[in-house]
Design a protein around this motif. Structure first.
Motif, mmCIF file in Angstrom:
data_model
loop_
_atom_site.group_PDB
_atom_site.id
_atom_site.type_symbol
_atom_site.label_atom_id
_atom_site.label_comp_id
_atom_site.label_asym_id
_atom_site.label_seq_id
_atom_site.Cartn_x
_atom_site.Cartn_y
_atom_site.Cartn_z
ATOM 1 N N GLY A 68 -50.184 8.482 -28.027
ATOM 2 C CA GLY A 68 -50.016 8.415 -26.589
ATOM 3 C C GLY A 68 -48.897 9.303 -26.092
ATOM 4 N N GLU A 69 -48.721 9.277 -24.785
ATOM 5 C CA GLU A 69 -47.703 10.090 -24.140
ATOM 6 C C GLU A 69 -46.784 9.195 -23.321
ATOM 7 O OE1 GLU A 69 -47.439 13.739 -20.891
ATOM 8 O OE2 GLU A 69 -49.315 13.348 -21.968
ATOM 9 N N ILE A 76 -46.443 10.584 -28.979
ATOM 10 C CA ILE A 76 -46.016 9.660 -30.026
ATOM 11 C C ILE A 76 -47.218 8.939 -30.638
ATOM 12 C CG2 ILE A 76 -43.732 9.304 -28.999
ATOM 13 C CD1 ILE A 76 -45.908 6.395 -28.616
ATOM 14 N N ILE A 77 -46.999 8.356 -31.814
ATOM 15 C CA ILE A 77 -47.958 7.421 -32.383
ATOM 16 C C ILE A 77 -47.245 6.084 -32.566
ATOM 17 C CG2 ILE A 77 -49.349 9.176 -33.520
ATOM 18 C CD1 ILE A 77 -48.053 8.471 -36.158
ATOM 19 N N ALA A 98 -41.945 3.695 -32.113
ATOM 20 C CA ALA A 98 -42.642 4.910 -31.688
ATOM 21 C C ALA A 98 -42.211 6.088 -32.551
ATOM 22 C CB ALA A 98 -42.351 5.200 -30.218
ATOM 23 N N LEU A 99 -43.183 6.794 -33.127
ATOM 24 C CA LEU A 99 -42.903 7.910 -34.018
ATOM 25 C C LEU A 99 -43.488 9.187 -33.441
ATOM 26 C CD1 LEU A 99 -43.926 6.114 -37.342
ATOM 27 C CD2 LEU A 99 -41.584 6.600 -36.573
ATOM 28 N N PRO A 100 -42.840 10.326 -33.665
ATOM 29 C CA PRO A 100 -43.364 11.582 -33.112
ATOM 30 C C PRO A 100 -44.714 11.939 -33.734
ATOM 31 C CG PRO A 100 -41.533 11.998 -34.618
ATOM 32 C CD PRO A 100 -41.570 10.522 -34.398
ATOM 33 N N ALA A 101 -45.678 12.292 -32.894
ATOM 34 C CA ALA A 101 -46.994 12.668 -33.394
ATOM 35 C C ALA A 101 -46.910 14.032 -34.078
ATOM 36 C CB ALA A 101 -47.999 12.715 -32.248
ATOM 37 N N PRO A 102 -47.497 14.178 -35.256
ATOM 38 C CA PRO A 102 -47.432 15.460 -35.968
ATOM 39 C C PRO A 102 -48.116 16.575 -35.182
ATOM 40 C CG PRO A 102 -48.082 13.692 -37.463
ATOM 41 C CD PRO A 102 -48.137 13.128 -36.074
ATOM 42 N N ALA A 103 -47.451 17.701 -35.060
ATOM 43 C CA ALA A 103 -47.997 18.825 -34.312
ATOM 44 C C ALA A 103 -49.243 19.396 -34.978
ATOM 45 C CB ALA A 103 -46.934 19.911 -34.160
ATOM 46 N N ALA A 108 -56.580 12.300 -31.999
ATOM 47 C CA ALA A 108 -57.311 11.320 -32.794
ATOM 48 C C ALA A 108 -56.821 11.302 -34.234
ATOM 49 C CB ALA A 108 -58.815 11.614 -32.741
ATOM 50 N N GLU A 109 -56.584 12.472 -34.795
ATOM 51 C CA GLU A 109 -56.075 12.558 -36.167
ATOM 52 C C GLU A 109 -54.674 11.973 -36.269
ATOM 53 O OE1 GLU A 109 -58.459 16.719 -37.258
ATOM 54 O OE2 GLU A 109 -56.383 16.748 -36.520
ATOM 55 N N ALA A 110 -53.848 12.240 -35.266
ATOM 56 C CA ALA A 110 -52.478 11.735 -35.281
ATOM 57 C C ALA A 110 -52.458 10.210 -35.255
ATOM 58 C CB ALA A 110 -51.685 12.297 -34.104
ATOM 59 N N ALA A 111 -53.293 9.618 -34.400
ATOM 60 C CA ALA A 111 -53.360 8.157 -34.351
ATOM 61 C C ALA A 111 -53.793 7.593 -35.693
ATOM 62 C CB ALA A 111 -54.319 7.715 -33.244
#
Length: 333
Positions: A68-69, A76-77, A98-103, A108-111
């Protein structure tokens, strides 16, 4: 905003209802998050049925992992704070989790990198101490949880044997990198594993299924092997024969990743950092087999409950390029 809610317990396809509701209001230490993607997990089905270890008050929104944002624009995820789950346009999460979503990964993959991969990492590395060169047996290897374990086992240098149901899932397991695939519908799982290991058996067994899968595991686990209890997607919680574990010298090891969030959050963050590195290197990549609009969430949860899917199904509240509702600070609906 729109949100799927469960008003009574039962099968997801029957009890999930898409409602128009007010946005959730974050409490102390929480963040309001615009949902970019919410992945479907088997616990979502258990929540709908009232069979999960957590039973939020009715009505509630399922959806236990999101990308999410935040209001300040961070991607973040996180695991949403129930009863405000992820199958909605907005959710709330605990800020500390809350963890930073991988760039390197899309939404969908990040979640999908969160619960399944964190569970796999802690199970294989912290609970089983999987070593390079050992044999890892993964039940439901083409599923969301199993596919993560296959990739993480390969990354650890293990030889991976995947158990699946059907030819289509067997193809998926091979594409994921399984060294050998056993179709439980067409083969004797125990005989196939023993044959593949020269009679020794698997050093580590990853079991998110329970039921008959545990029986097979106990018969083909190696001397000083470790059977990892991940979950019970079969619906049957096995009763281990402890005398068998005694005479065969193997361990039955429980894995409850959620406890690490409470008791060792630093380890969860360290795990996330390592998973982010592996994703950036292309060593791991969550298998998202289907992306569906918010309107398809109930059907997606039901299909996961029925065991007919491979990899992860992702629910996208807004299609690519489509605007979300107004950002935080504007209209609350």
């Amino acid at each position: 905003m729109q949100a799927w809610r469960v008003h009574r317990n039962g099968e997801p396809g029957e009890v999930m209802r898409l409602d128009e509701v007010d946005r959730p209001v974050p409490g102390e230490g929480q963040l309001l998050v615009r949902v970019r993607a919410a992945n479907v997990n088997f616990p979502d089905a258990l929540l709908c049925r009232g069979q999960y270890q957590i039973r939020p008050p009715l009505p509630f929104t399922p959806g236990v992992e999101v990308c999410g944002e935040t209001a300040d624009g961070r991607r973040i995820i996180a695991t949403p704070a129930l009863p405000h789950g992820g199958f909605a346009e907005y959710t709330v999460v605990d800020a500390a989790g809350a963890l930073p979503a991988p760039a390197a990964l899309d939404d969908a993959e990040a979640a999908a990198l969160h619960i399944g991969y964190q569970t796999g990492w802690f199970a294989l590395h912290r609970r089983a101490r999987l070593a390079a060169g050992e044999t890892l047996l993964v039940h439901a290897a083409a599923g969301g949880v199993g596919s993560a374990a296959v990739q993480l086992g390969r990354a650890a240098g293990a030889r991976v044997i995947g158990v699946v149901s059907g030819a289509a899932k067997a193809r998926t397991a091979r594409e994921l990198g399984c060294d050998q695939v056993v179709d439980r519908r067409a083969e004797d799982v125990v005989a196939a594993v023993k044959d593949a290991t020269g009679g020794r058996g698997a050093d580590v067994v990853y079991d998110p299924v329970g039921g008959e899968a545990h029986t097979w595991s106990a018969k083909c686990v190696a001397f000083e092997g470790r059977i990892l209890v991940i979950g019970f997607a079969s619906g049957t919680v096995p009763t281990p024969a402890l005398h068998h574990a005694l005479v065969k010298n193997y361990s039955i090891v429980g894995v409850h990743w959620g406890l690490y969030l409470q008791k060792d959050p630093g380890a969860v963050r360290a795990c996330h950092d390592r998973l982010t590195e592996l994703a950036a290197q292309g060593v791991i990549k969550p298998l998202v087999s289907e992306r569906v609009p918010l309107s398809g969430a109930a059907d997606a949860v039901q299909r996961v409950a029925d065991g007919t899917t491979t990899g992860r199904l992702a629910v996208l509240p807004a299609a690519p390029g489509q605007a979300h509702p107004p950002a935080a600070g504007e209209s609350p609906r």
